[in-house]
Design a protein around this motif. Structure first.
Motif: not given
Length: 297
Positions: A227-253
């Motif tokens: 909970a406090f070493t940042g591993k959960r947030f590393e996953e969150a950063r990766r997810f939100f950035r990947e999702t942003a790319d997907r949403l952009d590709a879908f036209g949801w800018h």
């Protein structure tokens, strides 16, 4: 006619699981079935279900531990009815849960997901209101509590600002979830990930305000290193950035831009800095600050 598959992926406290089961058995109607998939090794659990001897209940024990996401997918594979609920094994359905869900689906038969009203309880079953839940309700949840049907980029934008859903209380269209599946590379944020998958596939969400489910939120233990070493947030950063790319590709800018900022996740890390300092010292503080700053680490 059977319509609802209530799935209970189980691991952990036996008494809380039994309370969850009894809350399901209190549902009315004959259009549902409870399927429990045991991912643990508690010796008394198989015998308890055998003694229960309820024809509305199926019980399976995994031969090997599948983990959270693996057991979610195992549950979904076993679902045979039109809709499913992937309930937490320490949560509670109120006796009116299926009544509320049936009414929502009658109103919005096209909905792929239904989010009913939820009350949050603590480990002892008492109503509680954590900072996370206060933020969900006051900042991120729609101002219109419903009944309303939401879909498309507006819903994606809302959820990228802050995930206000209560995943274990949601009723899902079974075929939609089976087509998407939960991502095995995610350990914490897989619930939001599958919602994004379904929105991109064209599914809509019915929101209804009537409270019919108790979601149990346990206090974050300061003994939990992850909970406090940042591993959960590393996953969150990766997810939100990947999702942003997907949403952009879908036209949801617009939704993509919100996802790329992942502001709610960064604010969550900010709120955890004092506890991170107590538990993990400078390492914990640095991990929280790196996420707050949105650094690529």
């Amino acid at each position: 006619m059977s319509r609802f598959e209530i799935l209970l992926p189980y691991y952990g406290d036996v008494q809380l699981m039994q309370d969850a089961v009894h809350s399901v058995l209190a549902q009315d109607g004959d259009d549902w079935r409870l399927t429990v998939v045991d991912d643990g090794q508690e010796p008394e659990v198989p015998g308890w279900f055998e003694a229960l001897a309820d024809p509305r209940v199926r019980y399976f024990r995994n031969e090997v531990n599948l983990g959270v996401t693996g057991n979610f997918n195992r549950c979904v594979e076993l679902a045979e009815y039109e809709y499913l609920v992937l309930m937490g094994c320490d949560d509670l359905m109120h006796p009116n849960y299926l009544q509320v869900i049936r009414a929502a689906l009658d109103r919005y038969p096209e909905a792929g997901l239904v989010q009913p009203g939820v009350v949050v309880i603590d480990g002892a079953g008492r109503p509680t209101e954590s900072l996370a839940d206060t933020v969900k309700r006051r900042l991120y949840a729609p101002r219109d509590p419903g009944p309303v049907l939401m879909s498309g980029e507006p819903l994606a934008m809302s959820l990228m600002r802050g995930n206000w859903l209560y995943f274990p209380s949601i009723c899902w269209r079974t075929k939609a979830v089976q087509a998407a599946r939960f991502r095995s590379d995610l350990g914490v944020i897989q619930d939001l990930a599958i919602v994004v998958d379904l929105l991109l596939a064209g599914e809509s969400l019915a929101l209804t305000p009537e409270v019919c489910f108790s979601y149990r939120r346990h206090a974050v233990s300061e003994s939990s290193v992850t909970a406090f070493t940042g591993k959960r947030f590393e996953e969150a950063r990766r997810f939100f950035r990947e999702t942003a790319d997907r949403l952009d590709a879908f036209g949801w800018h617009r939704a993509a831009a919100i996802s790329r900022r992942f502001l709610s996740s960064r604010l969550h890390a900010l709120s955890m800095i004092p506890a991170a300092g107590r538990r993990a010292g400078l390492r914990g503080i640095a991990a929280m600050l790196s996420h707050v700053a949105g650094l690529r680490v």
